[in-house]
Design a protein around this motif. Structure first.
Motif, PDB file in Angstrom:
ATOM      1  N   LEU A 116       0.835  -1.198   0.000  1.00 46.73           N
ATOM      2  CA  LEU A 116       0.000   0.000   0.000  1.00 46.73           C
ATOM      3  C   LEU A 116       0.873   1.253   0.000  1.00 46.73           C
ATOM      4  N   ASP A 117       0.486   2.252  -0.812  1.00 47.96           N
ATOM      5  CA  ASP A 117       1.236   3.508  -0.826  1.00 47.96           C
ATOM      6  C   ASP A 117       0.869   4.352   0.388  1.00 47.96           C
ATOM      7  N   VAL A 118       1.600   5.453   0.575  1.00 41.55           N
ATOM      8  CA  VAL A 118       1.408   6.266   1.791  1.00 41.55           C
ATOM      9  C   VAL A 118       0.023   6.899   1.831  1.00 41.55           C
ATOM     10  N   PHE A 119      -0.580   7.136   0.668  1.00 37.81           N
ATOM     11  CA  PHE A 119      -1.934   7.701   0.646  1.00 37.81           C
ATOM     12  C   PHE A 119      -2.929   6.673   1.184  1.00 37.81           C
ATOM     13  N   ASN A 120      -2.789   5.401   0.767  1.00 42.72           N
ATOM     14  CA  ASN A 120      -3.638   4.341   1.294  1.00 42.72           C
ATOM     15  C   ASN A 120      -3.419   4.161   2.791  1.00 42.72           C
ATOM     16  N   GLN A 121      -2.160   4.249   3.221  1.00 46.03           N
ATOM     17  CA  GLN A 121      -1.860   4.117   4.643  1.00 46.03           C
ATOM     18  C   GLN A 121      -2.568   5.210   5.441  1.00 46.03           C
ATOM     19  N   ASP A 122      -2.545   6.429   4.916  1.00 38.11           N
ATOM     20  CA  ASP A 122      -3.234   7.529   5.600  1.00 38.11           C
ATOM     21  C   ASP A 122      -4.744   7.302   5.634  1.00 38.11           C
ATOM     22  N   GLN A 123      -5.289   6.700   4.569  1.00 37.95           N
ATOM     23  CA  GLN A 123      -6.720   6.378   4.573  1.00 37.95           C
ATOM     24  C   GLN A 123      -7.052   5.409   5.705  1.00 37.95           C
ATOM     25  N   LEU A 124      -6.203   4.385   5.887  1.00 35.66           N
ATOM     26  CA  LEU A 124      -6.446   3.416   6.956  1.00 35.66           C
ATOM     27  C   LEU A 124      -6.319   4.078   8.323  1.00 35.66           C
ATOM     28  N   ILE A 125      -5.305   4.914   8.485  1.00 37.05           N
ATOM     29  CA  ILE A 125      -5.145   5.629   9.753  1.00 37.05           C
ATOM     30  C   ILE A 125      -6.387   6.459  10.057  1.00 37.05           C
ATOM     31  N   ASP A 126      -6.886   7.170   9.052  1.00 45.62           N
ATOM     32  CA  ASP A 126      -8.051   8.041   9.256  1.00 45.62           C
ATOM     33  C   ASP A 126      -9.293   7.247   9.633  1.00 45.62           C
ATOM     34  N   VAL A 127      -9.545   6.125   8.927  1.00 44.93           N
ATOM     35  CA  VAL A 127     -10.776   5.381   9.209  1.00 44.93           C
ATOM     36  C   VAL A 127     -10.684   4.682  10.563  1.00 44.93           C
ATOM     37  N   ILE A 128      -9.515   4.184  10.935  1.00 37.86           N
ATOM     38  CA  ILE A 128      -9.360   3.530  12.240  1.00 37.86           C
ATOM     39  C   ILE A 128      -9.527   4.550  13.363  1.00 37.86           C
ATOM     40  N   ASN A 129      -8.905   5.705  13.215  1.00 45.49           N
ATOM     41  CA  ASN A 129      -9.017   6.731  14.257  1.00 45.49           C
ATOM     42  C   ASN A 129     -10.422   7.300  14.346  1.00 45.49           C
ATOM     43  N   SER A 130     -11.130   7.314  13.226  1.00 48.03           N
ATOM     44  CA  SER A 130     -12.496   7.831  13.228  1.00 48.03           C
ATOM     45  C   SER A 130     -13.485   6.832  13.828  1.00 48.03           C
ATOM     46  N   VAL A 131     -13.384   5.559  13.397  1.00 49.67           N
ATOM     47  CA  VAL A 131     -14.347   4.535  13.813  1.00 49.67           C
ATOM     48  C   VAL A 131     -13.988   3.951  15.177  1.00 49.67           C
ATOM     49  N   GLN A 132     -12.671   3.853  15.472  1.00 46.59           N
ATOM     50  CA  GLN A 132     -12.171   3.240  16.700  1.00 46.59           C
ATOM     51  C   GLN A 132     -12.735   1.829  16.901  1.00 46.59           C
ATOM     52  N   PRO A 133     -12.468   0.941  15.934  1.00 48.44           N
ATOM     53  CA  PRO A 133     -12.984  -0.426  16.043  1.00 48.44           C
ATOM     54  C   PRO A 133     -12.163  -1.251  17.027  1.00 48.44           C
ATOM     55  N   THR A 134     -12.709  -2.344  17.469  1.00 49.70           N
ATOM     56  CA  THR A 134     -11.926  -3.317  18.221  1.00 49.70           C
ATOM     57  C   THR A 134     -11.033  -4.049  17.235  1.00 49.70           C
ATOM     58  N   MET A 135      -9.722  -4.011  17.482  1.00 49.41           N
ATOM     59  CA  MET A 135      -8.793  -4.500  16.464  1.00 49.41           C
ATOM     60  C   MET A 135      -7.534  -5.078  17.097  1.00 49.41           C
ATOM     61  N   LEU A 136      -7.081  -6.199  16.557  1.00 55.24           N
ATOM     62  CA  LEU A 136      -5.768  -6.755  16.853  1.00 55.24           C
ATOM     63  C   LEU A 136      -5.001  -6.788  15.545  1.00 55.24           C
ATOM     64  N   LEU A 137      -3.787  -6.215  15.536  1.00 61.51           N
ATOM     65  CA  LEU A 137      -3.045  -6.153  14.274  1.00 61.51           C
ATOM     66  C   LEU A 137      -1.562  -6.356  14.508  1.00 61.51           C
ATOM     67  N   THR A 138      -0.878  -6.794  13.444  1.00 55.44           N
ATOM     68  CA  THR A 138       0.578  -6.821  13.418  1.00 55.44           C
ATOM     69  C   THR A 138       1.040  -5.931  12.277  1.00 55.44           C
ATOM     70  N   GLU A 139       2.147  -5.248  12.490  1.00 55.91           N
ATOM     71  CA  GLU A 139       2.679  -4.363  11.443  1.00 55.91           C
ATOM     72  C   GLU A 139       4.098  -3.960  11.812  1.00 55.91           C
ATOM     73  N   HIS A 140       4.938  -3.745  10.797  1.00 56.60           N
ATOM     74  CA  HIS A 140       6.323  -3.316  11.025  1.00 56.60           C
ATOM     75  C   HIS A 140       6.495  -1.809  10.864  1.00 56.60           C
ATOM     76  N   ASP A 141       5.513  -1.131  10.288  1.00 57.52           N
ATOM     77  CA  ASP A 141       5.642   0.302  10.033  1.00 57.52           C
ATOM     78  C   ASP A 141       5.383   1.072  11.329  1.00 57.52           C
ATOM     79  N   GLN A 142       6.437   1.693  11.863  1.00 50.33           N
ATOM     80  CA  GLN A 142       6.331   2.359  13.158  1.00 50.33           C
ATOM     81  C   GLN A 142       5.400   3.563  13.108  1.00 50.33           C
ATOM     82  N   HIS A 143       5.398   4.277  11.991  1.00 52.69           N
ATOM     83  CA  HIS A 143       4.509   5.437  11.860  1.00 52.69           C
ATOM     84  C   HIS A 143       3.050   4.997  12.010  1.00 52.69           C
TER      85      HIS A 143
END
Length: 502
Positions: free
Chosen positions: A460-487
């Motif tokens: 995913l490009d940085v624009f897609n990453q920002d889309q995911l950040i925005d929707v997660i922060n907006s919706v605040q779903p219950t989520m378990l995730l793994t990821e290497h991207d510190q940002h």
């Protein structure tokens, strides 16, 4: 030091619109150049044009030999040193030198290539790339299989190279660390600037805000001009009606009660109409000029997540959990909970057992499980997996199989930047990035109270990453995730669980 020159380049794949149209640019081979842009804009295409794998119109002059990462590996079952021997003429000791700089033991060369982790394979191929210090490396997506520590290690390695290169990556922290110039493929062309990705985004954000402010002011001016033009046209029309005696307008008589001179009214009406037309033309010219300024503004559409909160306060409970194959545990015992509305990130180096933990939560871990895992029965999790070979066929059939609304799936795919023409392509024939977006869009379109995502940012490009950040922060779903991207972790996680070696 030498220069790569691109003059009047135009390129399109057969039957498709231009990816590049009449582009000219000069690049210095001593630069650490970051190549960025939205998925599908032509980053890999440009690399293939530079290495002579594709041909467009215009000219490309590359005065030095180029090498490319990732190199194709024909037989992954062979020992790593044999793989190296197939893809480079560099001496083995030169590759070993680079491996040492990357923190990889030299005995790695004598293990089967397919037994190496994704991170080890990446480092090995990068070592091969830079063992030849006479060429100009083109590095396409080196971070996909690197954990956070390995990304920092590779960034330090690249940053220390006197040799220039072009690198494509979607990890903004990585790009900031390894680049001193940025080449951005935007909506209407290619932009080159000195500085890393952060410098580019700051400059572009300021430019976009300035253009949008100018556009807002223009719209106000347009409204005023339109109102003025309408008033002038109405006045002119009324005066023309007076001339022909169609209506009597208050105030149009002389002092003696006679109608004012019709010739005077007609002349004045004509002048007013001409002025109104001039205003209209001026308005159209201003609109056209200003709209050109906005052609590179990226409009990022918001994603839609069908989160339906579960009524339980705690959805996942893990107590003293350890996983092992045989007698070797993957990580030290770990305990944690995932509560409603929490976004919990599980982090650790490659091989620490993050994906194995997720499999254990699903009940399909193939090794031995010690400890306790409780997932509430009502929490039917929506998953994003790293690998999804079972995603096949047309999107309509796929949506039916996954139990998601077809239009909701298409909506999120469109917001993620997948072209409509791709919607008719079987999933297995899509690019790796497009297939990942299908997996992600399906998860977003699944009504659920729990999301479990395993490295969602790959491809995913940085624009897609920002889309995911925005929707997660907006919706605040219950989520378990793994990821290497510190940002990404810093932006979305409310709690971080670190897996430690056993």
């Amino acid at each position: 030091m030498s220069t790569i020159t691109i003059n009047h380049l135009t390129f399109a794949y057969p039957g498709q619109d231009d990816i590049f149209t009449d582009q000219s640019i000069t690049l210095d081979t001593s630069w650490h150049l970051g190549l960025t842009g939205r998925n599908g804009r032509g980053k890999s295409t440009l690399l293939n044009l530079l290495r002579g794998q594709l041909t467009g119109t215009g000219s490309i002059n590359v005065p030095v030999p180029v090498t490319y990462f990732p190199q194709p590996v024909r037989d992954t079952s062979r020992d790593a040193w044999m793989v190296i021997d197939d893809i480079t003429t560099s001496e083995t000791w030169m590759v070993e030198r680079e491996l040492t700089l990357l923190g990889v033991p030299s005995d790695t060369l004598y293990r089967p290539f397919d037994s190496l982790s994704g991170g080890e394979q990446t480092k090995l191929l990068l070592a091969v790339l830079f063992a030849d210090n006479t060429s100009f490396p083109l590095i396409d997506e080196p971070t996909n299989h690197l954990d956070h520590a390995s990304r920092e290690q590779v960034a330090t390695y690249l940053n220390g190279k006197r040799q220039g290169y072009i690198v494509v990556a979607h990890d903004r922290d990585f790009l900031n660390a390894v680049t001193d110039h940025t080449l951005a493929i935007e909506k209407q062309g290619i932009t080159l600037m000195q500085g890393n990705f952060a410098t580019y985004t700051q400059t572009k954000d300021a430019q976009d805000q300035r253009e949008q402010a100018e556009q807002s002011q223009l719209r106000k001016d347009i409204g005023r001009l339109q109102a003025t033009a309408r008033a002038k046209r109405d006045w002119s029309g009324n005066r023309e009606a007076d001339k022909h005696g169609n209506r009597h307008v208050k105030g149009s008589t002389q002092g003696d009660g006679t109608i004012a001179d019709k010739g005077f009214i007609t002349a004045r009406a004509a002048r007013t109409m001409k002025k109104a037309k001039h205003l209209e033309h001026r308005m159209d010219d201003e609109i056209a000029a200003k709209e050109k300024l906005l052609q590179n503004v990226e409009y990022i559409e918001p994603l839609h997540m069908l989160y339906t909160p579960d009524h339980h306060d705690v959805l996942i409970t893990v107590r003293n959990l350890s996983l092992s194959y045989g007698d070797q545990p993957l990580f030290a015992p770990v305990s944690f909970t995932v509560k409603r509305g929490e976004q919990v990130a599980v982090v650790g180096p490659n091989g620490a057992g993050k994906t194995s933990l997720i499999r254990a939560l699903q009940g399909n871990f193939a090794g031995h499980v010690d400890g306790e895992i409780t997932v509430v029965q009502s929490a039917q999790a929506s998953h994003v997996r790293q690998l999804f070979p079972d995603n096949r066929g047309l999107l309509g059939d796929f949506a039916e199989q996954r139990g998601v609304d077809y239009q909701e799936l298409l909506r999120n795919l469109k917001q993620l930047g997948v072209e409509r023409s791709v919607f008719a392509v079987p999933i297995e024939q899509m690019s790796a990035g497009q297939q990942k977006k299908v997996e992600l869009a399906a998860s977003l379109a699944t009504p659920t109270g729990l999301y479990v995502w395993d490295e969602p940012l790959n491809y995913l490009d940085v624009f897609n990453q920002d889309q995911l950040i925005d929707v997660i922060n907006s919706v605040q779903p219950t989520m378990l995730l793994t990821e290497h991207d510190q940002h990404f972790i810093d932006a979305v996680a409310t709690k971080v669980i670190t897996l430690q070696p056993a």
